[in-house]
Every structure is written in structure tokens, then in C-alpha cells.
Design an enzyme around this catalytic site. Structure first.
Site, PDB file in Angstrom:
ATOM      1  N   GLY A 142      36.212 -43.595 -70.235  1.00  8.56           N
ATOM      2  CA  GLY A 142      36.322 -42.236 -70.770  1.00  8.56           C
ATOM      3  C   GLY A 142      36.552 -41.293 -69.613  1.00  8.56           C
ATOM      4  N   GLU A 143      35.811 -40.218 -69.592  1.00 13.14           N
ATOM      5  CA  GLU A 143      35.926 -39.263 -68.483  1.00 13.14           C
ATOM      6  C   GLU A 143      34.546 -39.193 -67.844  1.00 13.14           C
ATOM      7  OE1 GLU A 143      36.668 -36.685 -65.686  1.00 13.14           O
ATOM      8  OE2 GLU A 143      35.232 -36.039 -67.206  1.00 13.14           O
ATOM      9  N   SER A 144      34.474 -39.652 -66.594  1.00 14.71           N
ATOM     10  CA  SER A 144      33.151 -39.927 -66.024  1.00 14.71           C
ATOM     11  C   SER A 144      32.328 -38.659 -65.794  1.00 14.71           C
ATOM     12  CB  SER A 144      33.274 -40.751 -64.740  1.00 14.71           C
ATOM     13  OG  SER A 144      33.994 -40.049 -63.754  1.00 14.71           O
ATOM     14  N   ARG A 174      37.666 -42.411 -57.618  1.00 17.86           N
ATOM     15  CA  ARG A 174      38.192 -42.136 -58.966  1.00 17.86           C
ATOM     16  C   ARG A 174      39.713 -42.051 -58.952  1.00 17.86           C
ATOM     17  NH1 ARG A 174      35.299 -37.046 -61.395  1.00 17.86           N
ATOM     18  NH2 ARG A 174      36.689 -37.658 -63.090  1.00 17.86           N
ATOM     19  N   ILE A 176      43.581 -47.982 -66.840  1.00  8.73           N
ATOM     20  CA  ILE A 176      43.943 -46.620 -67.258  1.00  8.73           C
ATOM     21  C   ILE A 176      43.253 -45.622 -66.322  1.00  8.73           C
ATOM     22  CG2 ILE A 176      43.935 -44.941 -69.143  1.00  8.73           C
ATOM     23  CD1 ILE A 176      43.558 -47.353 -71.083  1.00  8.73           C
ATOM     24  N   CYS A 192      35.406 -49.034 -66.294  1.00  9.06           N
ATOM     25  CA  CYS A 192      36.181 -47.873 -65.844  1.00  9.06           C
ATOM     26  C   CYS A 192      35.264 -46.671 -65.591  1.00  9.06           C
ATOM     27  CB  CYS A 192      37.302 -47.596 -66.837  1.00  9.06           C
ATOM     28  SG  CYS A 192      38.659 -46.686 -66.083  1.00  9.06           S
ATOM     29  N   HIS A 206      39.876 -52.384 -68.531  1.00 14.51           N
ATOM     30  CA  HIS A 206      39.249 -52.243 -69.858  1.00 14.51           C
ATOM     31  C   HIS A 206      39.275 -53.571 -70.610  1.00 14.51           C
ATOM     32  CE1 HIS A 206      38.896 -47.791 -70.154  1.00 14.51           C
ATOM     33  NE2 HIS A 206      39.832 -47.850 -69.224  1.00 14.51           N
ATOM     34  N   GLU A 265      37.756 -54.367 -73.131  1.00 14.00           N
ATOM     35  CA  GLU A 265      37.634 -54.110 -74.573  1.00 14.00           C
ATOM     36  C   GLU A 265      38.987 -53.770 -75.207  1.00 14.00           C
ATOM     37  OE1 GLU A 265      36.979 -52.055 -72.218  1.00 14.00           O
ATOM     38  OE2 GLU A 265      37.352 -49.985 -72.835  1.00 14.00           O
TER      39      GLU A 265
HETATM   40  N1  GLN Z   1      39.557 -41.694 -64.303  1.00 16.95           N
HETATM   41  C1  GLN Z   1      38.475 -41.563 -65.218  1.00 16.95           C
HETATM   42  C2  GLN Z   1      37.288 -40.884 -64.572  1.00 16.95           C
HETATM   43  O1  GLN Z   1      37.200 -40.775 -63.384  1.00 16.95           O
HETATM   44  C3  GLN Z   1      38.079 -42.905 -65.769  1.00 16.95           C
HETATM   45  C4  GLN Z   1      39.218 -43.475 -66.579  1.00 16.95           C
HETATM   46  C5  GLN Z   1      38.826 -44.434 -67.663  1.00 16.95           C
HETATM   47  O2  GLN Z   1      37.648 -44.634 -67.957  1.00 16.95           O
HETATM   48  N2  GLN Z   1      39.821 -44.984 -68.312  1.00 16.95           N
HETATM   49  O3  GLN Z   1      36.449 -40.435 -65.278  1.00 16.95           O
END
Ligand code: GLN
Length: 211
Positions: free
Chosen positions: A60-62, A120, A148, A92, A184, A186
Site C-alpha cells: 500500500g502506501e507505507s 522506498r 510495484i 512491499c 507482492h 498475493e
Molecule cells: N512505495 C510504497 C511505499 O513506500 C510501497 C509500494 C507498495 O506497497 N506496492 O509506501
């Protein structure tokens, strides 16, 4: 001796794993565990961790995920869960959440439960997503890795085992019951990696294909 509900056979209690469901690609982890025949619960509050054997922290978005974890008290709750022997899988953004060090983001909250340094979005910002076949320790044949905006693992601690390397860098690592991937698993439609994680957590996967 009298029997009571409290002494009912332990086998009647299903093994349950959790998926952190604050943000990101949590449904896909949930579905992977369910396909393997394991009951999965979405975790949004500390009380949802109760009785779980392991927890997946999704992509997701960390930064957003870290803020939400803090807001709901899940950061400390997950540390307690880990200290009590709970397993963890971070994919991720989930790997970033587990890391001890996030290069260039010293202020970003993290759980610090896996001795890793990560950078990141380090596989390129313009061509940020790609797929590659990976060799993973313990899995027969290639595993299709979906990357991703993946973080790059810059350093692994002495206790951390590297399970897979791509382009010279670790992309799947583990320290006992704590596992992280920058791809990923999943999203590949191949549940063998999840089955391997469940085995580390001591969870039988009734529908697990042979690895
Ligand atoms: N680049 C995202 C982050 O730093 C992580 C990307 C992902 O979970 N697919 O949050």
C-alpha cells in the site's frame, strides 16, 4: 471430573491468521489464505489480534499505513503480538513497516521488528513496476514476482536469512517467524509463498500445493 465449555477440546478452535486491513492490498492476502484453507480475519483494531497465529501486513502506501497504525494503537499492539510469538509477513509497504531502518525517511514510524535497511521506491520512479521470475529457497521452480514501486533492501541483519535475490539484492527475507518481501506474492495467483509462510508459523494449510 466435570467437563465444561471451558475445557472443550482445543481442536475445535480453528487456527486463524490476520491481515492488517487499514489500507492497501489486504483483500488479496485474505483470499490467498482462504484459498489455502486457512481462516483469515481482517485486523483494524488491537483487539482483532487476539488469538491470531500470524499477521500479514500488505502493500500500500507505507506512510499512510504507519500513521493509521499509530492512530489505532496497532503499532504497539503488533509489537506485543510479535513479542508473544506471533508470526508476521510484510509485503512491499508491509516490509517497510517491519524494517528497522528506512533510508531517507528517518522520521517515518516503523515497527522495527526485522533488522533491515530499505530504500522506498528504489527500483525507479518512472518505470516503477515490473514482473520477474524469482528463485525462492524451498520452492520448486520459478515464482512470478510482481513488483510495484517496490522498496529495495539495502542491508540485512546477521540473523536475517535471504530467501530470494533479484538483480543482486535480497527480495524475500526471513528471521524465524517474521518474513518480508518487496514483491507482492498475493498478486501472482500462486499461493506457494503464503503456504511457506504458514509453515513457518506452524499453521497447517489444508489446500496447500506441494512446494
Ligand atoms: N512505495 C510504497 C511505499 O513506500 C510501497 C509500494 C507498495 O506497497 N506496492 O509506501
Amino acid at each position: 471430573m466435570a467437563t465444561s465449555a471451558a475445557s472443550a477440546p482445543h481442536a475445535a478452535v480453528p487456527t486463524v491468521v490476520g491481515v492488517l486491513a487499514l489500507q492497501g492490498a489486504f483483500r488479496e492476502h485474505h483470499q490467498a489464505f482462504e484459498r489455502l484453507g486457512v481462516t483469515a480475519r481482517e485486523v483494524r483494531l488491537p483487539k482483532h489480534l487476539e488469538g491470531l497465529v500470524g499477521l500479514a501486513i500488505p502493500g500500500g502506501e507505507s506512510t499512510t499505513m504507519a500513521k493509521l497504525m499509530r492512530a489505532y494503537g496497532l503499532d504497539d499492539a503488533i509489537r506485543d503480538f510479535h513479542a508473544a510469538g506471533g508470526g508476521l509477513l510484510g509485503t512491499c509497504a508491509g516490509a517497510i513497516a517491519l524494517a528497522t531502518d528506512i533510508a531517507g525517511f528517518p522520521e517515518q514510524p516503523r515497527l522495527g521488528l526485522l533488522d533491515l535497511s530499505v530504500a522506498r521506491n528504489d527500483y525507479g520512479r518512472q518505470v516503477a513496476s515490473f514482473e520477474a521470475d524469482l528463485a525462492i529457497a524451498g520452492l520448486e521452480g520459478p515464482f512470478h514476482g510482481v513488483f510495484i514501486r517496490a522498496p529495495r533492501i539495502l542491508r540485512v541483519g546477521d540473523a536475517v536469512e535471504t530467501l530470494s535475490v533479484y538483480d543482486g539484492d535480497p527480495v524475500a527475507v526471513a528471521d524465524g517467524r517474521v518474513v518480508a518481501t518487496v514483491f507482492h506474492p498475493e498478486l501472482s495467483g500462486d499461493d506457494r509463498f503464503h503456504a511457506q509462510v504458514l509453515a513457518r508459523w506452524g499453521v497447517p494449510a489444508p489446500n496447500g500445493a506441494p512446494t
